[in-house]
Scaffold this motif. Sequence first.
Motif, PDB file in Angstrom:
ATOM      1  N   ARG A 163       0.834  -1.196   0.000  1.00 22.46           N
ATOM      2  CA  ARG A 163       0.000   0.000   0.000  1.00 22.46           C
ATOM      3  C   ARG A 163       0.869   1.246   0.000  1.00 22.46           C
ATOM      4  O   ARG A 163       2.015   1.210   0.447  1.00 22.46           O
ATOM      5  CB  ARG A 163      -0.953   0.009   1.191  1.00 22.46           C
ATOM      6  CG  ARG A 163      -0.267   0.135   2.545  1.00 22.46           C
ATOM      7  CD  ARG A 163      -1.293  -0.012   3.673  1.00 22.46           C
ATOM      8  NE  ARG A 163      -0.668   0.077   4.990  1.00 22.46           N
ATOM      9  CZ  ARG A 163      -1.306  -0.158   6.128  1.00 22.46           C
ATOM     10  NH1 ARG A 163      -2.609  -0.485   6.123  1.00 22.46           N
ATOM     11  NH2 ARG A 163      -0.666  -0.057   7.278  1.00 22.46           N
ATOM     12  N   GLN A 164       0.277   2.312  -0.509  1.00 20.28           N
ATOM     13  CA  GLN A 164       0.971   3.597  -0.537  1.00 20.28           C
ATOM     14  C   GLN A 164       0.016   4.671  -0.042  1.00 20.28           C
ATOM     15  O   GLN A 164      -0.988   4.966  -0.700  1.00 20.28           O
ATOM     16  CB  GLN A 164       1.466   3.925  -1.947  1.00 20.28           C
ATOM     17  CG  GLN A 164       2.312   5.182  -2.011  1.00 20.28           C
ATOM     18  CD  GLN A 164       3.025   5.331  -3.334  1.00 20.28           C
ATOM     19  OE1 GLN A 164       2.699   4.677  -4.319  1.00 20.28           O
ATOM     20  NE2 GLN A 164       4.028   6.185  -3.365  1.00 20.28           N
ATOM     21  N   ALA A 165       0.340   5.209   1.112  1.00 18.79           N
ATOM     22  CA  ALA A 165      -0.458   6.277   1.694  1.00 18.79           C
ATOM     23  C   ALA A 165      -0.038   7.612   1.082  1.00 18.79           C
ATOM     24  O   ALA A 165       1.077   7.739   0.558  1.00 18.79           O
ATOM     25  CB  ALA A 165      -0.279   6.302   3.201  1.00 18.79           C
TER      26      ALA A 165
ATOM     27  N   GLN B 215      -8.036   2.348  -4.401  1.00 21.13           N
ATOM     28  CA  GLN B 215      -8.068   3.281  -3.271  1.00 21.13           C
ATOM     29  C   GLN B 215      -8.921   2.733  -2.142  1.00 21.13           C
ATOM     30  O   GLN B 215     -10.051   2.268  -2.369  1.00 21.13           O
ATOM     31  CB  GLN B 215      -8.629   4.631  -3.721  1.00 21.13           C
ATOM     32  CG  GLN B 215      -8.767   5.651  -2.610  1.00 21.13           C
ATOM     33  CD  GLN B 215      -7.432   6.161  -2.104  1.00 21.13           C
ATOM     34  OE1 GLN B 215      -6.549   6.519  -2.898  1.00 21.13           O
ATOM     35  NE2 GLN B 215      -7.268   6.207  -0.786  1.00 21.13           N
ATOM     36  N   VAL B 216      -8.386   2.784  -0.939  1.00 24.75           N
ATOM     37  CA  VAL B 216      -9.135   2.487   0.277  1.00 24.75           C
ATOM     38  C   VAL B 216      -9.076   3.730   1.155  1.00 24.75           C
ATOM     39  O   VAL B 216      -7.991   4.210   1.475  1.00 24.75           O
ATOM     40  CB  VAL B 216      -8.547   1.280   1.025  1.00 24.75           C
ATOM     41  CG1 VAL B 216      -9.203   1.124   2.400  1.00 24.75           C
ATOM     42  CG2 VAL B 216      -8.701   0.008   0.200  1.00 24.75           C
ATOM     43  N   THR B 217     -10.237   4.247   1.507  1.00 17.09           N
ATOM     44  CA  THR B 217     -10.310   5.433   2.358  1.00 17.09           C
ATOM     45  C   THR B 217     -11.117   5.090   3.596  1.00 17.09           C
ATOM     46  O   THR B 217     -12.265   4.641   3.498  1.00 17.09           O
ATOM     47  CB  THR B 217     -10.959   6.605   1.617  1.00 17.09           C
ATOM     48  OG1 THR B 217     -10.212   6.880   0.427  1.00 17.09           O
ATOM     49  CG2 THR B 217     -10.989   7.847   2.496  1.00 17.09           C
ATOM     50  N   VAL B 218     -10.501   5.305   4.751  1.00 17.91           N
ATOM     51  CA  VAL B 218     -11.165   5.033   6.025  1.00 17.91           C
ATOM     52  C   VAL B 218     -11.401   6.369   6.709  1.00 17.91           C
ATOM     53  O   VAL B 218     -10.468   7.038   7.144  1.00 17.91           O
ATOM     54  CB  VAL B 218     -10.325   4.115   6.915  1.00 17.91           C
ATOM     55  CG1 VAL B 218     -11.108   3.762   8.188  1.00 17.91           C
ATOM     56  CG2 VAL B 218      -9.928   2.853   6.160  1.00 17.91           C
ATOM     57  N   SER B 219     -12.664   6.745   6.773  1.00 19.84           N
ATOM     58  CA  SER B 219     -12.995   8.065   7.302  1.00 19.84           C
ATOM     59  C   SER B 219     -14.445   8.092   7.757  1.00 19.84           C
ATOM     60  O   SER B 219     -15.304   7.426   7.167  1.00 19.84           O
ATOM     61  CB  SER B 219     -12.772   9.135   6.236  1.00 19.84           C
ATOM     62  OG  SER B 219     -13.195  10.400   6.707  1.00 19.84           O
ATOM     63  N   SER B 220     -14.698   8.883   8.788  1.00 19.80           N
ATOM     64  CA  SER B 220     -16.074   9.056   9.240  1.00 19.80           C
ATOM     65  C   SER B 220     -16.690  10.283   8.590  1.00 19.80           C
ATOM     66  O   SER B 220     -17.863  10.595   8.830  1.00 19.80           O
ATOM     67  CB  SER B 220     -16.108   9.176  10.768  1.00 19.80           C
ATOM     68  OG  SER B 220     -15.262  10.212  11.205  1.00 19.80           O
TER      69      SER B 220
ATOM     70  N   ASP C 202      -5.107   3.227   7.740  1.00 21.14           N
ATOM     71  CA  ASP C 202      -5.107   2.225   6.670  1.00 21.14           C
ATOM     72  C   ASP C 202      -5.432   2.865   5.320  1.00 21.14           C
ATOM     73  O   ASP C 202      -5.356   2.188   4.283  1.00 21.14           O
ATOM     74  CB  ASP C 202      -6.128   1.125   6.953  1.00 21.14           C
ATOM     75  CG  ASP C 202      -5.775   0.295   8.171  1.00 21.14           C
ATOM     76  OD1 ASP C 202      -6.694  -0.036   8.956  1.00 21.14           O
ATOM     77  OD2 ASP C 202      -4.578  -0.029   8.348  1.00 21.14           O
ATOM     78  N   THR C 203      -5.791   4.120   5.328  1.00 24.03           N
ATOM     79  CA  THR C 203      -6.097   4.823   4.077  1.00 24.03           C
ATOM     80  C   THR C 203      -4.873   4.835   3.173  1.00 24.03           C
ATOM     81  O   THR C 203      -3.796   5.278   3.573  1.00 24.03           O
ATOM     82  CB  THR C 203      -6.554   6.261   4.371  1.00 24.03           C
ATOM     83  OG1 THR C 203      -7.788   6.225   5.082  1.00 24.03           O
ATOM     84  CG2 THR C 203      -6.731   7.047   3.075  1.00 24.03           C
ATOM     85  N   ALA C 204      -5.041   4.319   1.970  1.00 20.76           N
ATOM     86  CA  ALA C 204      -3.930   4.203   1.023  1.00 20.76           C
ATOM     87  C   ALA C 204      -4.448   3.634  -0.286  1.00 20.76           C
ATOM     88  O   ALA C 204      -5.591   3.183  -0.370  1.00 20.76           O
ATOM     89  CB  ALA C 204      -2.850   3.278   1.588  1.00 20.76           C
ATOM     90  N   VAL C 205      -3.579   3.642  -1.293  1.00 19.23           N
ATOM     91  CA  VAL C 205      -3.820   2.884  -2.508  1.00 19.23           C
ATOM     92  C   VAL C 205      -3.172   1.524  -2.307  1.00 19.23           C
ATOM     93  O   VAL C 205      -1.993   1.437  -1.954  1.00 19.23           O
ATOM     94  CB  VAL C 205      -3.233   3.574  -3.747  1.00 19.23           C
ATOM     95  CG1 VAL C 205      -3.464   2.729  -4.996  1.00 19.23           C
ATOM     96  CG2 VAL C 205      -3.853   4.956  -3.911  1.00 19.23           C
TER      97      VAL C 205
END
Length: 116
Positions: free
Chosen positions: A38-40, A111-116, A89-92
């Motif tokens: 992964r790459q943040a 893309q994985v984005t972890v956000s509220s 954990d947000t990253a490609v």
Amino acid sequence: QVDLVESGGGLVQPGGSLKLSCVYSPTLFGPYALAWYRQAPGKQREFVIGLIGDITTDFEPSVKGRFTISRDDTQHTLYLEMKNLLPEDTAVYFCNKLGAGADDSWGQGIQVTVSS
């Protein structure tokens, strides 16, 4: 020719789950141990978790107990099941051979984005 195609990413709330998939060329990647990377934003690409046969090799410490890697050679697909996701954990996310580096060919990632 696209040899690695990652999918399954998206936006998820902290504590949520996602399952990533990576379809790989059986000729180029089938015989090899595979891994997720992964790459943040603003950071270098890093190793996340690897698989040799059915055995998980090494993993980035922060994902221990939360990420699971598996593969289905009949479908030429590598999976990454992610639970209890954290904002960090947000990253490609990318898949590739275990030990792949900058000189190897890479897919576009997902893309994985972890956000509220």
